[in-house]
Scaffold this motif. Structure first.
Motif, PDB file in Angstrom:
ATOM      1  N   GLY B 232      37.413 -37.790  92.326  1.00  0.00           N
ATOM      2  CA  GLY B 232      37.240 -37.355  90.938  1.00  0.00           C
ATOM      3  C   GLY B 232      38.301 -36.409  90.453  1.00  0.00           C
ATOM      4  N   VAL B 233      39.477 -36.453  91.067  1.00  0.00           N
ATOM      5  CA  VAL B 233      40.531 -35.549  90.609  1.00  0.00           C
ATOM      6  C   VAL B 233      41.392 -36.228  89.544  1.00  0.00           C
ATOM      7  CG1 VAL B 233      40.602 -34.304  92.782  1.00  0.00           C
ATOM      8  CG2 VAL B 233      42.120 -36.243  92.442  1.00  0.00           C
ATOM      9  N   ASN B 234      42.103 -35.414  88.793  1.00  0.00           N
ATOM     10  CA  ASN B 234      43.124 -35.903  87.860  1.00  0.00           C
ATOM     11  C   ASN B 234      44.480 -35.624  88.502  1.00  0.00           C
ATOM     12  OD1 ASN B 234      41.245 -34.685  85.115  1.00  0.00           O
ATOM     13  ND2 ASN B 234      41.724 -36.818  85.506  1.00  0.00           N
ATOM     14  N   PRO B 235      45.041 -36.567  89.247  1.00  0.00           N
ATOM     15  CA  PRO B 235      46.292 -36.252  89.950  1.00  0.00           C
ATOM     16  C   PRO B 235      47.426 -35.935  88.981  1.00  0.00           C
ATOM     17  CG  PRO B 235      45.403 -38.378  90.639  1.00  0.00           C
ATOM     18  CD  PRO B 235      44.634 -37.948  89.448  1.00  0.00           C
ATOM     19  N   VAL B 236      48.436 -35.266  89.510  1.00  0.00           N
ATOM     20  CA  VAL B 236      49.608 -34.919  88.699  1.00  0.00           C
ATOM     21  C   VAL B 236      50.259 -36.185  88.150  1.00  0.00           C
ATOM     22  CG1 VAL B 236      51.893 -33.850  88.744  1.00  0.00           C
ATOM     23  CG2 VAL B 236      50.034 -32.859  90.110  1.00  0.00           C
ATOM     24  N   ILE B 237      50.490 -37.143  89.043  1.00  0.00           N
ATOM     25  CA  ILE B 237      51.200 -38.357  88.648  1.00  0.00           C
ATOM     26  C   ILE B 237      50.174 -39.417  88.244  1.00  0.00           C
ATOM     27  CG2 ILE B 237      52.837 -40.132  89.426  1.00  0.00           C
ATOM     28  CD1 ILE B 237      54.012 -37.256  89.333  1.00  0.00           C
ATOM     29  N   PRO B 238      50.224 -39.910  86.995  1.00  0.00           N
ATOM     30  CA  PRO B 238      49.266 -40.933  86.573  1.00  0.00           C
ATOM     31  C   PRO B 238      49.388 -42.185  87.450  1.00  0.00           C
ATOM     32  CG  PRO B 238      50.624 -40.167  84.713  1.00  0.00           C
ATOM     33  CD  PRO B 238      51.198 -39.570  85.940  1.00  0.00           C
ATOM     34  N   GLY B 276      49.480 -19.974  91.783  1.00  0.00           N
ATOM     35  CA  GLY B 276      49.236 -21.274  91.206  1.00  0.00           C
ATOM     36  C   GLY B 276      50.126 -21.338  90.015  1.00  0.00           C
ATOM     37  N   SER B 277      49.982 -22.348  89.204  1.00  0.00           N
ATOM     38  CA  SER B 277      50.811 -22.459  88.012  1.00  0.00           C
ATOM     39  C   SER B 277      50.327 -23.636  87.194  1.00  0.00           C
ATOM     40  CB  SER B 277      52.274 -22.720  88.368  1.00  0.00           C
ATOM     41  OG  SER B 277      52.768 -21.737  89.206  1.00  0.00           O
ATOM     42  N   ASN B 278      50.668 -23.601  85.921  1.00  0.00           N
ATOM     43  CA  ASN B 278      50.423 -24.763  85.066  1.00  0.00           C
ATOM     44  C   ASN B 278      51.736 -25.199  84.444  1.00  0.00           C
ATOM     45  OD1 ASN B 278      47.563 -24.140  85.249  1.00  0.00           O
ATOM     46  ND2 ASN B 278      47.896 -22.627  83.644  1.00  0.00           N
ATOM     47  N   ASN B 279      51.919 -26.503  84.314  1.00  0.00           N
ATOM     48  CA  ASN B 279      52.906 -26.981  83.356  1.00  0.00           C
ATOM     49  C   ASN B 279      52.441 -28.316  82.812  1.00  0.00           C
ATOM     50  OD1 ASN B 279      53.775 -28.970  85.215  1.00  0.00           O
ATOM     51  ND2 ASN B 279      55.527 -27.771  85.870  1.00  0.00           N
ATOM     52  N   TRP B 280      52.783 -28.575  81.581  1.00  0.00           N
ATOM     53  CA  TRP B 280      52.481 -29.874  81.006  1.00  0.00           C
ATOM     54  C   TRP B 280      53.491 -30.177  79.924  1.00  0.00           C
ATOM     55  CZ3 TRP B 280      49.075 -25.694  80.348  1.00  0.00           C
ATOM     56  CH2 TRP B 280      48.976 -25.175  79.051  1.00  0.00           C
ATOM     57  N   VAL B 281      53.585 -31.451  79.621  1.00  0.00           N
ATOM     58  CA  VAL B 281      54.533 -31.864  78.597  1.00  0.00           C
ATOM     59  C   VAL B 281      53.873 -32.969  77.776  1.00  0.00           C
ATOM     60  CG1 VAL B 281      55.671 -33.520  80.161  1.00  0.00           C
ATOM     61  CG2 VAL B 281      56.915 -32.608  78.198  1.00  0.00           C
ATOM     62  N   LEU B 282      54.034 -32.878  76.473  1.00  0.00           N
ATOM     63  CA  LEU B 282      53.502 -33.907  75.587  1.00  0.00           C
ATOM     64  C   LEU B 282      54.665 -34.714  75.032  1.00  0.00           C
ATOM     65  CD1 LEU B 282      50.894 -31.917  73.452  1.00  0.00           C
ATOM     66  CD2 LEU B 282      50.539 -33.177  75.568  1.00  0.00           C
ATOM     67  N   GLY B 283      54.544 -36.033  75.068  1.00  0.00           N
ATOM     68  CA  GLY B 283      55.547 -36.874  74.434  1.00  0.00           C
ATOM     69  C   GLY B 283      55.375 -36.828  72.923  1.00  0.00           C
ATOM     70  N   ALA B 512      52.470 -44.053  80.141  1.00  0.00           N
ATOM     71  CA  ALA B 512      51.749 -44.621  78.999  1.00  0.00           C
ATOM     72  C   ALA B 512      50.812 -43.597  78.350  1.00  0.00           C
ATOM     73  CB  ALA B 512      50.953 -45.839  79.465  1.00  0.00           C
ATOM     74  N   GLN B 513      50.246 -42.697  79.130  1.00  0.00           N
ATOM     75  CA  GLN B 513      49.271 -41.749  78.558  1.00  0.00           C
ATOM     76  C   GLN B 513      49.914 -40.741  77.603  1.00  0.00           C
ATOM     77  OE1 GLN B 513      47.590 -39.998  82.136  1.00  0.00           O
ATOM     78  NE2 GLN B 513      49.033 -38.298  82.106  1.00  0.00           N
ATOM     79  N   GLY B 514      51.235 -40.665  77.609  1.00  0.00           N
ATOM     80  CA  GLY B 514      51.919 -39.841  76.620  1.00  0.00           C
ATOM     81  C   GLY B 514      51.980 -38.364  76.960  1.00  0.00           C
ATOM     82  N   TYR B 515      51.487 -37.996  78.117  1.00  0.00           N
ATOM     83  CA  TYR B 515      51.622 -36.606  78.545  1.00  0.00           C
ATOM     84  C   TYR B 515      51.584 -36.555  80.063  1.00  0.00           C
ATOM     85  CZ  TYR B 515      46.679 -36.286  79.852  1.00  0.00           C
ATOM     86  OH  TYR B 515      45.468 -36.475  80.465  1.00  0.00           O
ATOM     87  N   ILE B 516      52.041 -35.451  80.609  1.00  0.00           N
ATOM     88  CA  ILE B 516      51.965 -35.226  82.054  1.00  0.00           C
ATOM     89  C   ILE B 516      51.547 -33.768  82.240  1.00  0.00           C
ATOM     90  CG2 ILE B 516      53.153 -35.462  84.279  1.00  0.00           C
ATOM     91  CD1 ILE B 516      55.469 -36.834  82.681  1.00  0.00           C
ATOM     92  N   ALA B 517      50.651 -33.545  83.209  1.00  0.00           N
ATOM     93  CA  ALA B 517      50.182 -32.167  83.411  1.00  0.00           C
ATOM     94  C   ALA B 517      50.048 -31.877  84.895  1.00  0.00           C
ATOM     95  CB  ALA B 517      48.831 -31.960  82.733  1.00  0.00           C
ATOM     96  N   SER B 518      50.523 -30.726  85.314  1.00  0.00           N
ATOM     97  CA  SER B 518      50.296 -30.326  86.698  1.00  0.00           C
ATOM     98  C   SER B 518      49.777 -28.894  86.728  1.00  0.00           C
ATOM     99  CB  SER B 518      51.579 -30.452  87.523  1.00  0.00           C
ATOM    100  OG  SER B 518      52.391 -29.322  87.378  1.00  0.00           O
ATOM    101  N   ALA B 519      48.808 -28.674  87.605  1.00  0.00           N
ATOM    102  CA  ALA B 519      48.238 -27.327  87.767  1.00  0.00           C
ATOM    103  C   ALA B 519      47.826 -27.173  89.226  1.00  0.00           C
ATOM    104  CB  ALA B 519      47.062 -27.130  86.829  1.00  0.00           C
ATOM    105  N   ASN B 520      48.752 -27.546  90.117  1.00  0.00           N
ATOM    106  CA  ASN B 520      48.555 -27.424  91.568  1.00  0.00           C
ATOM    107  C   ASN B 520      47.476 -28.359  92.094  1.00  0.00           C
ATOM    108  OD1 ASN B 520      48.586 -24.205  90.456  1.00  0.00           O
ATOM    109  ND2 ASN B 520      50.362 -25.003  91.529  1.00  0.00           N
TER     110      ASN B 520
END
Lengths: 117, 793
Positions: B232-238, B276-283, B512-520
């Motif tokens: 049930g995780v949301n991995p960094v890489i889609p 820890g850290s967060n980063n994300w990017v929106l297309g 395709a999802q138009g964004y990428i998010a990582s938070a460890n």
């Protein structure tokens, strides 16, 4: 009284000049001693003049830094020494200078006496 | 007699001066410190200080202009690379020398030199884990490439040019307090600083604890409580970005009897976690402007002087702005004319442990043969004491970190060697050199492929509209399970195998999802062909994905809000379950009063929320109660993760024992702490948790405490007690780059400067500065200017 005042003023004036190339500690140790050795001042008054002169000198040197600094550093240093505010820190610092200056002046007077004998 | 009295004043004066000029214990030489000319007062900087300066520096090739903006961020304009890094070194030293000095001493295990033998154990740990060895290895790689060599040489020369101008009077105050002196900088120190970061981010030792836990629990129990991968995780890489082919085949898994070592430990030492850290990017498809927006907030230790130093660096072929690490050349996180990038920690395991089988004092068993150790003698100088010599034995796996003479976690005496990616040569300096100059996705990829350790999730956006993220580092093609526990060091089957080609690292480019998010969080789902394990956190990633999945027409303000979001996914999942186990007639009025506070709570850990404190206290006790029977005295950090506990709770798993009893008992236990907080007026969440930004010496008058900020490690705004968002950055990649940032500190490391903690207020409030990024078209007027010229010889 007058003599004490004059000697104090000499210490402050010379001290301010010396502070351009000497540490405040060296000035406090050396200047009153040299002055009292070269002048004939009784021990108790020599202590007073050294004390007042160096305390006032240090106060001036400190305020030159502290006022434009808006007490940022002195407040933090006060905290470090467990003192309530920057004014107390400055007071302690100035008294320390005075004590060194007083002892130095007294020593000068004693040496002067020894040389005269 | 009179003569004796006559010399008394001389004796008094001499004694007083003598005592004032000598440090006593941890008290510095007061005479020097309180000297109005050369003592602490020299650090009292006028609040109206005119920073304009004309400098003549030895070794510079051409003239350099440094324009400081109103926040004292320098914008360096140099005519060539050498001068650029030289000037950066000079600036780092000018504003942050003591911090760089101390941190590199810490990295290399040289703290005892300045603090005495109370730091000996720390120093030995640093030496035994091979920090200096690793830095030496990397330095070889860095000096082998002309670009990174020049970068380091110039940077070092710049630092030393500043150090050479110093006298006692101009030393940073901390030197006067601790009674030591700056020493010349070297390239090795920069390498050490980067290893310090590698250690901070990949240095965890949970393999050892996991080994003990595996032997303590039944296999089914262990698998349920410590799953290799959480569901049930949301991995960094889609999923659709994962390339499912691998050039290397999976190595054969050795039999358990060959693979593993078994340990017993009586108790555990736990390292404070919270990084820890967060980063994300929106297309562009998800933003109002149609341009990508990139966000990053690395969570690191909150200290003063801050870990970060903002800088813009311009020379032919480079125009980069961002945060730099004093002690290392280049910009770590930031923007240039075309791209923006940021980092979060990747948390794939790159540090593995081996139980060594000694044969004699000088040999050990490996692959059926007796092998000699290679000894490395570590000389540790100690202030006021004779030097200490520590012999570190190196095996084929790496340094023997723990042994009889230096116990490991939990009093382990068994010799344990460590294989760690940070021991291998790598050239992160070159990666930064290239990254700072990258103009498009392919140049970014080429640049970061030099970045091997610490592995990072490197997020990317550019003005062409590309967005990307690489889970970048050097990884090993491991057999399934390799390195999850302490391995048998006597067999060659457990050694690390081949490197996975970095091009096969998990990555997403315009998914395709138009964004990428990582938070460890977990990096990929299980379709990624190479096996790995790691130390992943999921709560922040769940929250960020929940928000971004539904985000359209995003603005930078929306991103500010998300970086400052304090919604607790944990609370929203576990609190309803906890409450169902409480029957109203079983509790006291006092308990009911606290529970009532939770009734209308929105699961946000807001600064002033009292409900947040009630939940956090109750949850901590509840979590402990749930596991107390099974784990006894084992500290919380080694118990099943809060993520897994939350899942088991929702499934009402039998592994948890009686949930109802735990809920009631823990509520009862919480009342005492809550009443105490209430009495001392600390029930509001920010007071209860006390987020602090402390000076590196921990001296209270140089530190800030009780900061009015919400959040916790598991919320996006991860402001814990002494860790938190160390740099918040939001960048919109339009035709003109719009960048915002803030860090909890100030540009000057001087405690007597008004620039010491200038940004702290805005950081606490969740506000941002618009970054003044000079471009060829836009160059605002400088507040102060340094013009630096080469010294005539």
């Amino acid at each position: 009284m007058k003599q004490t005042f004059i000697v104090s003023v000499i210490i402050v004036v010379l001290g301010l000049i010396f502070s351009l190339f000497m540490s405040g500690m060296w000035i406090a140790v050396v200047l009153p001693l040299v002055i009292m050795v070269s002048m004939q001042i009784p021990g108790r008054r020599a202590f007073g003049a050294g004390f007042i002169g160096v305390a006032f000198l240090w106060l001036v040197l400190i305020l030159i830094k502290d006022v434009p600094n808006h007490h940022i550093l002195s407040s933090r240093m006060a905290g470090l020494l467990g003192l309530p505010n920057s004014a107390m820190f400055i007071l302690v610092n100035v008294l320390l200078g005075g004590l060194i200056g007083g002892l130095s002046g007294w020593s000068g007077a004693v040496l002067n006496k020894a040389f005269r004998k | 007699m009179r003569k004796v009295i006559a010399i008394l004043p001389l004796v008094f004066t001499s004694l007083l001066v003598y005592f004032l000029s000598k440090p006593m214990g941890s008290i510095p030489a007061l005479g020097k410190l309180l000297d109005p000319v050369v003592g602490c007062w020299a650090s009292a900087e006028s609040v109206n200080k005119n920073y304009n300066n004309k400098l003549q520096l030895d070794g510079l090739k051409e003239g350099v202009i440094v324009s400081f903006d109103d926040r004292l961020v320098p914008h360096i304009k140099a005519g060539n690379d050498y001068d650029l890094y030289y000037t950066q070194g000079y600036l780092h030293a000018y504003f942050r020398l003591w911090q760089m000095d101390l941190q590199t001493r810490a990295a290399g295990g040289r703290v005892s030199e300045v603090l005495g033998d109370k730091a000996l154990k720390f120093d030995r740990t640093q030496r035994r884990k091979g920090m200096v060895y690793g830095a030496e290895q990397s330095l070889k790689a860095m000096e082998a490439d002309p670009r990174s060599k020049q970068m380091l040489d110039a940077y070092t020369a710049g630092i030393n040019a500043y150090i050479n101008t110093l006298s006692f009077k101009t030393y940073p105050l901390e030197y006067k307090l601790a009674g030591f002196e700056p020493e010349p900088w070297t390239n090795l120190k920069s390498a050490l600083l980067l290893k310090y970061m590698a250690d901070d981010l990949t240095g965890y030792t949970e393999d050892i604890a996991l080994t003990v836990l595996r032997d303590m629990l039944s296999p089914e129990e262990f698998a349920a409580l410590y799953p290799e991968r959480l569901n049930g995780v949301n991995p960094v890489i889609p999923h659709d970005s994962i390339r499912q082919t691998a050039s290397l085949s999976a190595p054969v898994v050795p039999a358990d009897s060959i693979a593993w070592a078994h340990l017993t430990a009586t108790d555990f030492e736990v390292e404070e976690e919270g990084k820890g850290s967060n980063n994300w990017v929106l297309g562009g498809s998800r933003t109002k402007s149609g341009k990508p927006i990139l966000c990053n907030d690395p969570h690191l230790g909150l200290n003063l002087p801050s870990l970060w130093y903002e800088v813009q660096m311009t020379a032919p072929g480079i125009n980069v702005y961002g945060v730099s690490l004093p002690g290392s050349p280049g910009v770590i996180i930031g923007i240039n004319d075309n791209i923006s990038w940021g980092f979060t920690n990747n948390y794939r395991d790159v540090k593995d442990f081996y139980a060594i089988r000694p044969v004699s004092a000088t040999t050990y068993k490996f692959a059926g043969k007796e092998q000699p150790y290679i000894n490395r003698i570590e000389k540790i100088s100690i202030k006021g004491k004779p030097d200490y010599y520590d012999t570190v034995k190196y095996t084929v796996q790496g340094p023997v970190m723990y042994e009889e003479i230096f116990h490991g976690p939990g009093g382990l005496k068994k010799p344990i060697a460590v294989t760690w990616m940070a021991h291998r040569p790598s050239n992160e300096v070159l990666a930064l050199y290239m990254l700072n100059r990258s103009g498009n996705y392919y140049e970014y990829v080429a640049a970061i492929h030099n970045f091997l350790c610490p592995a990072q999730n490197m997020i990317y956006a550019d003005r062409h509209g590309d967005i990307a993220l690489w889970g970048q580092g050097q990884f090993i093609n491991k057999w399934r399970g390799q390195g999850r526990y302490v391995m048998n060091g006597a067999d060659s089957a457990t050694l690390w195998g081949q490197n996975i080609p970095v091009a096969e690292n998990p990555h997403a480019h315009n998914p395709a999802q138009g964004y990428i998010a990582s938070a460890n969080q977990t990096v990929t789902d299980t379709t990624y062909p190479y096996w790995y394990n790691g130390y992943f956190y999921e709560f922040r990633a769940w929250r960020i994905n929940d928000v971004l999945r539904n985000t359209r027409n995003a603005t930078v303000e929306d991103m500010f809000a998300l970086q400052n979001d304090v919604y607790s996914v944990l609370a929203s999942n576990v609190l309803p379950v906890m409450l169902t186990h409480i029957t109203p007639n079983e509790i006291t009025d006092k308990e009911r009063n606290y529970l009532n506070m939770l009734g209308s709570w929105d699961y946000r850990l807001m600064a002033e929320s009292k409900a947040a404190t009630v939940f956090q206290v109750w949850w901590t006790n509840f979590y402990a109660a749930l596991w107390s029977k099974r784990f006894g005295k084992i500290p919380d950090q080694l118990k099943p993760s809060p993520e897994r506990t939350m899942q088991l709770l929702k499934e009402e798993s039998p592994y948890l024992g009686n949930i109802k009893d735990a809920a009631i008992a823990s509520l009862r236990n919480s009342i005492d702490s809550l009443e105490k907080l209430k009495k001392s007026d600390r029930l509001e969440w920010y007071k209860a948790k006390n987020t602090s930004v402390k000076h590196l010496t921990k001296l209270a008058p140089f530190s800030y405490t009780d900061l009015k900020i919400g959040g916790w490690g598991n919320t996006v705004n991860a402001a814990k007690t002494d860790h938190g968002p160390s740099w918040r950055m939001v960048v919109q990649m339009g035709d003109a780059i719009e960048a915002y940032g803030v860090y909890p500190g100030g540009q000057s490391g001087n405690v007597g400067s008004k620039y010491y903690a200038t940004f702290l207020d805005k950081w606490v409030k969740g506000e941002y500065y618009k970054l003044s990024f000079y471009t060829a078209d836009a160059k605002p007027a400088a507040t102060y200017t340094w013009s630096i010229n080469p010294k005539n010889k």
